[in-house]
Design a protein around this motif. Sequence first.
Motif, mmCIF file in Angstrom:
data_model
loop_
_atom_site.group_PDB
_atom_site.id
_atom_site.type_symbol
_atom_site.label_atom_id
_atom_site.label_comp_id
_atom_site.label_asym_id
_atom_site.label_seq_id
_atom_site.Cartn_x
_atom_site.Cartn_y
_atom_site.Cartn_z
ATOM 1 N N LEU A 22 0.830 -1.200 0.000
ATOM 2 C CA LEU A 22 0.000 0.000 0.000
ATOM 3 C C LEU A 22 0.867 1.254 0.000
ATOM 4 O O LEU A 22 0.609 2.204 -0.739
ATOM 5 C CB LEU A 22 -0.925 -0.007 1.224
ATOM 6 C CG LEU A 22 -1.861 1.186 1.366
ATOM 7 C CD1 LEU A 22 -2.889 1.176 0.248
ATOM 8 C CD2 LEU A 22 -2.548 1.155 2.713
ATOM 9 N N LEU A 23 1.913 1.258 0.812
ATOM 10 C CA LEU A 23 2.810 2.413 0.845
ATOM 11 C C LEU A 23 3.499 2.633 -0.490
ATOM 12 O O LEU A 23 3.615 3.762 -0.979
ATOM 13 C CB LEU A 23 3.858 2.241 1.944
ATOM 14 C CG LEU A 23 3.395 2.501 3.370
ATOM 15 C CD1 LEU A 23 4.536 2.277 4.339
ATOM 16 C CD2 LEU A 23 2.846 3.903 3.512
ATOM 17 N N ILE A 24 3.958 1.565 -1.110
ATOM 18 C CA ILE A 24 4.631 1.681 -2.408
ATOM 19 C C ILE A 24 3.647 2.177 -3.468
ATOM 20 O O ILE A 24 3.977 3.013 -4.306
ATOM 21 C CB ILE A 24 5.259 0.338 -2.820
ATOM 22 C CG1 ILE A 24 6.446 0.025 -1.905
ATOM 23 C CG2 ILE A 24 5.708 0.351 -4.275
ATOM 24 C CD1 ILE A 24 7.009 -1.364 -2.085
ATOM 25 N N GLY A 25 2.419 1.677 -3.424
ATOM 26 C CA GLY A 25 1.418 2.089 -4.403
ATOM 27 C C GLY A 25 0.985 3.529 -4.249
ATOM 28 O O GLY A 25 0.644 4.203 -5.226
ATOM 29 N N LEU A 26 1.002 4.044 -3.030
ATOM 30 C CA LEU A 26 0.560 5.410 -2.802
ATOM 31 C C LEU A 26 1.681 6.441 -2.883
ATOM 32 O O LEU A 26 1.419 7.637 -2.889
ATOM 33 C CB LEU A 26 -0.123 5.512 -1.421
ATOM 34 C CG LEU A 26 -1.440 4.759 -1.284
ATOM 35 C CD1 LEU A 26 -1.972 4.894 0.130
ATOM 36 C CD2 LEU A 26 -2.465 5.265 -2.284
ATOM 37 N N TYR A 27 2.919 5.990 -2.941
ATOM 38 C CA TYR A 27 4.048 6.907 -2.990
ATOM 39 C C TYR A 27 4.075 7.601 -4.345
ATOM 40 O O TYR A 27 4.089 6.942 -5.391
ATOM 41 C CB TYR A 27 5.357 6.146 -2.761
ATOM 42 C CG TYR A 27 6.556 7.039 -2.716
ATOM 43 C CD1 TYR A 27 6.821 7.808 -1.598
ATOM 44 C CD2 TYR A 27 7.425 7.127 -3.795
ATOM 45 C CE1 TYR A 27 7.912 8.641 -1.551
ATOM 46 C CE2 TYR A 27 8.518 7.946 -3.763
ATOM 47 C CZ TYR A 27 8.764 8.710 -2.630
ATOM 48 O OH TYR A 27 9.840 9.536 -2.592
ATOM 49 N N PRO A 28 4.075 8.926 -4.359
ATOM 50 C CA PRO A 28 4.083 9.629 -5.653
ATOM 51 C C PRO A 28 5.440 9.491 -6.340
ATOM 52 O O PRO A 28 6.475 9.827 -5.776
ATOM 53 C CB PRO A 28 3.800 11.087 -5.274
ATOM 54 C CG PRO A 28 4.240 11.207 -3.862
ATOM 55 C CD PRO A 28 4.044 9.852 -3.234
ATOM 56 N N ALA A 29 5.407 8.995 -7.516
ATOM 57 C CA ALA A 29 6.641 8.825 -8.291
ATOM 58 C C ALA A 29 6.757 9.981 -9.276
ATOM 59 O O ALA A 29 5.758 10.474 -9.802
ATOM 60 C CB ALA A 29 6.614 7.506 -9.035
ATOM 61 N N ALA A 30 7.953 10.402 -9.530
ATOM 62 C CA ALA A 30 8.172 11.477 -10.491
ATOM 63 C C ALA A 30 8.082 10.896 -11.897
ATOM 64 O O ALA A 30 8.841 10.013 -12.270
ATOM 65 C CB ALA A 30 9.544 12.105 -10.268
ATOM 66 N N ALA A 31 7.122 11.382 -12.636
ATOM 67 C CA ALA A 31 6.947 10.922 -14.010
ATOM 68 C C ALA A 31 7.290 12.074 -14.941
ATOM 69 O O ALA A 31 6.578 13.072 -15.007
ATOM 70 C CB ALA A 31 5.519 10.462 -14.239
ATOM 71 N N HIS A 32 8.392 11.956 -15.607
ATOM 72 C CA HIS A 32 8.824 13.000 -16.534
ATOM 73 C C HIS A 32 8.456 12.576 -17.953
ATOM 74 O O HIS A 32 9.299 12.484 -18.835
ATOM 75 C CB HIS A 32 10.332 13.223 -16.407
ATOM 76 C CG HIS A 32 10.741 13.573 -15.014
ATOM 77 N ND1 HIS A 32 10.455 14.792 -14.446
ATOM 78 C CD2 HIS A 32 11.387 12.868 -14.063
ATOM 79 C CE1 HIS A 32 10.917 14.832 -13.217
ATOM 80 N NE2 HIS A 32 11.495 13.662 -12.957
ATOM 81 N N ALA A 33 7.190 12.319 -18.127
ATOM 82 C CA ALA A 33 6.716 11.864 -19.427
ATOM 83 C C ALA A 33 5.393 12.558 -19.726
ATOM 84 O O ALA A 33 4.731 13.089 -18.838
ATOM 85 C CB ALA A 33 6.525 10.357 -19.423
ATOM 86 N N TYR A 34 5.026 12.539 -20.973
ATOM 87 C CA TYR A 34 3.778 13.164 -21.396
ATOM 88 C C TYR A 34 3.114 12.250 -22.420
ATOM 89 O O TYR A 34 3.750 11.787 -23.360
ATOM 90 C CB TYR A 34 4.060 14.532 -22.027
ATOM 91 C CG TYR A 34 2.833 15.157 -22.648
ATOM 92 C CD1 TYR A 34 1.837 15.705 -21.856
ATOM 93 C CD2 TYR A 34 2.661 15.179 -24.023
ATOM 94 C CE1 TYR A 34 0.709 16.264 -22.422
ATOM 95 C CE2 TYR A 34 1.548 15.735 -24.601
ATOM 96 C CZ TYR A 34 0.573 16.287 -23.790
ATOM 97 O OH TYR A 34 -0.539 16.832 -24.346
ATOM 98 N N ILE A 35 1.854 11.999 -22.204
ATOM 99 C CA ILE A 35 1.065 11.244 -23.177
ATOM 100 C C ILE A 35 -0.038 12.176 -23.653
ATOM 101 O O ILE A 35 -0.860 12.638 -22.866
ATOM 102 C CB ILE A 35 0.454 9.974 -22.557
ATOM 103 C CG1 ILE A 35 1.560 9.047 -22.090
ATOM 104 C CG2 ILE A 35 -0.457 9.279 -23.546
ATOM 105 C CD1 ILE A 35 1.058 7.788 -21.422
#
Length: 92
Positions: A22-35
Motif C-alpha cells: 500500500l505504501l509503495i502504491g501510494l508513494y508519488p513517483a516522479a513521471a517526466h513523461a507526457y502522453i
Amino acid sequence: MNEPPSIIARRKRRQDAWFLALLIGLYPAAAHAYIDPGSGALVLQALIAGAVGGVFYFRDKILLVLGKLGLYKPREIEQPEDEASDPDKPAE
C-alpha cells in the motif's frame, strides 16, 4: 483465541506485506513523461476492442462455464412447421 505462534507470525508478515504494498502504491513517483490525448484515446480504444474481441472469441467457452454454473440456459430454436408435410391438412 489461542493460536500457535507460527500462525500469528504468518498473519503478521502478511499484514506487513500488504502495508508495504500500500505504501509503495501510494508513494508519488516522479513521471517526466507526457502522453497526449490522442495516444491515450488510442490505448483506451485498443483495450476496449481487445476486451470485446475476447468475449466474441471465447463466447462458446464462456457460455459453457455459465451453463455449468446454472446461470445460462440455451434457448431452443422452434422450427417452423412445413405446411406441405402436414397430413391432416387438405390439399388446396
